[in-house]
Design an enzyme around this catalytic site. Structure first.
Site, PDB file in Angstrom:
ATOM      1  N   HIS A 391       0.824  -1.204   0.000  1.00 33.99           N
ATOM      2  CA  HIS A 391       0.000   0.000   0.000  1.00 33.99           C
ATOM      3  C   HIS A 391       0.864   1.261   0.000  1.00 33.99           C
ATOM      4  O   HIS A 391       0.701   2.152  -0.852  1.00 33.99           O
ATOM      5  CB  HIS A 391      -0.906  -0.033   1.241  1.00 33.99           C
ATOM      6  CG  HIS A 391      -1.846   1.115   1.363  1.00 33.99           C
ATOM      7  ND1 HIS A 391      -3.165   1.036   0.981  1.00 33.99           N
ATOM      8  CD2 HIS A 391      -1.673   2.375   1.826  1.00 33.99           C
ATOM      9  CE1 HIS A 391      -3.762   2.184   1.209  1.00 33.99           C
ATOM     10  NE2 HIS A 391      -2.873   3.024   1.718  1.00 33.99           N
ATOM     11  N   GLU A 392       1.782   1.336   0.949  1.00 30.09           N
ATOM     12  CA  GLU A 392       2.601   2.552   1.078  1.00 30.09           C
ATOM     13  C   GLU A 392       3.562   2.715  -0.099  1.00 30.09           C
ATOM     14  O   GLU A 392       3.887   3.834  -0.489  1.00 30.09           O
ATOM     15  CB  GLU A 392       3.361   2.541   2.406  1.00 30.09           C
ATOM     16  CG  GLU A 392       2.477   2.482   3.642  1.00 30.09           C
ATOM     17  CD  GLU A 392       1.457   3.615   3.734  1.00 30.09           C
ATOM     18  OE1 GLU A 392       1.646   4.652   3.062  1.00 30.09           O
ATOM     19  OE2 GLU A 392       0.472   3.456   4.476  1.00 30.09           O
ATOM     20  N   HIS A 395       1.702   4.585  -2.748  1.00 27.09           N
ATOM     21  CA  HIS A 395       1.771   6.026  -2.475  1.00 27.09           C
ATOM     22  C   HIS A 395       3.129   6.581  -2.912  1.00 27.09           C
ATOM     23  O   HIS A 395       3.212   7.666  -3.502  1.00 27.09           O
ATOM     24  CB  HIS A 395       1.608   6.285  -0.979  1.00 27.09           C
ATOM     25  CG  HIS A 395       0.216   6.165  -0.465  1.00 27.09           C
ATOM     26  ND1 HIS A 395      -0.851   6.811  -1.040  1.00 27.09           N
ATOM     27  CD2 HIS A 395      -0.284   5.483   0.597  1.00 27.09           C
ATOM     28  CE1 HIS A 395      -1.960   6.539  -0.349  1.00 27.09           C
ATOM     29  NE2 HIS A 395      -1.642   5.721   0.640  1.00 27.09           N
ATOM     30  N   HIS A 398       3.493   6.998  -6.654  1.00 22.98           N
ATOM     31  CA  HIS A 398       2.653   8.109  -7.093  1.00 22.98           C
ATOM     32  C   HIS A 398       3.357   9.444  -6.826  1.00 22.98           C
ATOM     33  O   HIS A 398       3.458  10.306  -7.722  1.00 22.98           O
ATOM     34  CB  HIS A 398       1.318   8.049  -6.341  1.00 22.98           C
ATOM     35  CG  HIS A 398       0.245   8.895  -6.932  1.00 22.98           C
ATOM     36  ND1 HIS A 398      -1.062   8.862  -6.503  1.00 22.98           N
ATOM     37  CD2 HIS A 398       0.264   9.818  -7.929  1.00 22.98           C
ATOM     38  CE1 HIS A 398      -1.785   9.704  -7.204  1.00 22.98           C
ATOM     39  NE2 HIS A 398      -1.000  10.304  -8.076  1.00 22.98           N
TER      40      HIS A 398
END
Length: 599
Positions: A391-392, A395, A398
């Protein structure tokens, strides 16, 4: 359950499992030097007051200096925040973070004149300036977005006053953070064998996922009994947060705090309400999930401390961090080698602070510092922690692509799209794991985790969003948000979302007192909309391959160069429609079908 490992001090952690903040500043002295340099720019910026319409060159010089200074202050604040989160008890970095936050307020005050002054520039004047100074055309979208806010911009004096109030406005969130992470302590939890285990915000989630029901109940009761002792303080903080939102939204002529919050991301309020309405129309699936959970756990009464326990027993795996890194990297192969090269750079070069230490901020996050992203984890060597890593890292990619691709003015993507890449990574990881198993029980175990993602992200975050809506409605009626009222509202929502097969006892009514996201100004709905978009995009990537990856990378590189709805639409999903949400909920129903068949 075996005795939990002692939580180490910061100095006891191996260096390779800590992030390298020296990549931002080599020392605190270097930070102080840049702090003074940034502060010295503030009177220079203030000196442009009354001059922005004088010439294209003057306007360009101001905008570029403003961008560079804001970027510099952001870097200062991020460094101080990262160091503070390593150990929230550390007074040195509390002070640096305070100085960084105060500098942001000084910057806002020094530049408070610019928005009213920029709004006085006519479109014809701007077109003339673009012709005279071609590089000024970079700011064309900036001015378009600014003009759309015209009715919400105040006079110079009023803008300066609101900017000066910014430091006070941070108080509810900052006080809650100190209260929850630094000051609040809990009695030890006790497992089924009578062992005492240290209870903290970080260990609580781990205990709630244990197969030891006695441990789950003990941790649950001690967590909320402790919070209950401070419920009036917690309620006063949330009440202050609601009043702050109401004050600033009214000051800027918005009809409601919700309207002000979504407008900052250029998202229609209907998107928020589409989410709540669509999820409410599909609560039958959530109730069906709860019934399945009750059946598989084999309990007469399902309690809230049973909601995270594995529905499939005997398959739990220990996943060391090194294995988690390798698995996540392999799972992201469908995203292509350019994407994975960024992942590899982060994994190999100390972008990540891996393990819990005494005083460390709980949870996990990514901070998109310009030099490179930084990731905070509290890794527990389990499946959930591996998904948090994926998940991180989403981020991180991105932010990395936005920072490298976009100029400063368009670098920061809005919150509405912030959860898409992260959740897409999770979906690809789950598909990878499912494709690798042939064992029926292991597949059920993985499906359990997939169902948990839907429950936790799509349903739970929407419940949080609905709670925020209710807080806003009550505050608009000038109703004080007392602990008694908040508990009653929150308990009623839990009963609605979890249905008749769940015993929603009085303790869960206090959960609002431990959720930091309620201080993030209508943030949480974007977890649910982002999850819906990510499910759609992950399926397109797996089905179409390179064309879908190309669109996804363009989206991740877009920053805020377009409205978020447009960026997502070009990537292949229309979040102005309820369809992606309904499609995701339909998938949740299909997963329930398979889980029922397997078990």
């Amino acid at each position: 359950m075996a005795e939990a490992k002692k939580i180490p001090q910061r100095c006891e952690l191996p260096l390779e499992y800590t992030w390298n903040t020296a990549d931002i500043y080599p020392s605190d002295e270097a930070w102080e030097k840049e702090f003074e340099a940034a502060r010295a720019q503030l009177p220079v910026l203030a000196g442009y007051a009354g001059r922005l319409g004088g010439s294209a060159q003057t306007l360009y010089d101001y905008l570029t200096l403003c961008d560079r200074t804001a970027d510099q202050i952001n870097r200062l604040y991020q460094y101080a925040s990262l160091r503070q989160d390593e150990d929230t008890r550390n007074g040195t970095y509390q002070a640096l973070a305070g100085k960084g936050g105060a500098l942001w307020v000084e910057f806002s005050s020094a530049t408070a004149f610019d928005t009213p002054e920029l709004l006085k520039l006519s479109r014809s004047t701007l077109e003339q300036f673009y012709a005279e100074k071609r590089s000024l055309a970079l700011y064309r979208r900036f001015f378009t977005v600014l003009q759309d806010k015209k009715e919400h911009i105040l006079s110079d004096a009023e803008e300066k006053l609101l900017a000066a109030a910014g430091e006070m406005a941070q108080a509810p969130d900052e006080i809650f953070s100190k209260f929850a992470n630094a000051d609040l302590t809990f009695p030890d939890a006790v497992d089924g064998e009578g062992n005492c285990l240290p209870l903290s915000n970080a260990t609580y989630v781990t205990y709630e996922m244990s197969e030891d029901r006695a441990l789950r109940r003990s941790a649950y009761e001690k967590m909320y009994d402790t919070l209950g002792q401070f419920q009036n303080t917690a309620a006063a903080l949330l009440d202050a947060e609601a009043k702050k939102r109401r004050f600033f939204s009214a000051a800027r002529n918005y009809p409601s705090p919700l309207a002000a919050a979504v407008a900052s991301n250029r998202v229609p309020p209907e998107v928020y309400r589409n989410l709540v309405d669509t999820v409410n129309a599909n609560l039958d699936k959530m109730h069906r999930y709860v019934r399945l959970r009750k059946k598989l756990l084999g309990v007469d009464q399902l309690h809230m401390y049973d909601i995270y326990a594995p529905m499939v027993s005997g398959v739990s795996k220990t996943i060391p961090f090194e294995e988690a890194k390798s698995t996540v990297y392999d799972a992201l192969a469908p995203m292509g080698e350019a994407y994975r090269a960024i992942i590899r750079e982060g994994l190999d070069n100390r972008w990540i602070d891996v393990y819990e230490n005494v005083g460390k901020r709980s949870g996990g996050y990514m901070s998109g510092v310009e030099v490179h992203p930084f990731i905070l984890l509290n890794h527990k060597d389990d499946l959930d922690s591996m998904f948090t890593l994926a998940h991180e890292l989403g981020h991180a990619v991105h932010s990395y692509l936005s920072n490298k691709t976009q100029p400063i003015v368009y670098r920061n993507y809005v919150i509405f799209v912030a959860e898409v890449a992260s959740t897409c990574n999770e979906a690809l990881l789950m598909e990878h794991l499912l494709s690798k198993t042939t064992d029926r029980k292991e597949r059920a175990w993985l499906l359990n985790h997939f169902l948990e993602q839907f429950k936790g992200t799509l349903y739970r975050q929407t419940m949080f969003a609905e709670f925020e809506l209710r807080m806003g409605e009550l505050n608009a009626q000038s109703t004080p948000l007392t602990a008694e009222l908040l508990c009653a509202e929150y308990k009623a929502l839990n009963a609605k979302y979890f249905g008749p097969d769940m015993d929603t006892d009085c303790r869960i009514a206090l959960e609002w007192a431990r959720i930091p996201h309620f201080y993030y100004n209508y943030y949480v709905y974007q977890y649910a909309t982002g999850y819906s978009a990510a499910i759609a995009l992950s399926r397109r990537i797996l089905k179409e391959g390179e064309p879908a990856v190309k669109d996804m990378l363009a989206f991740l590189s877009g920053g805020c160069s377009k409205d978020p709805i447009d960026l997502l639409r070009e990537a292949g999903v229309d979040m102005a429609s309820p369809k992606p949400i309904q499609d995701a909920l339909d998938l949740f129903g299909a997963l329930l079908d398979e889980m029922e068949a397997l078990t």
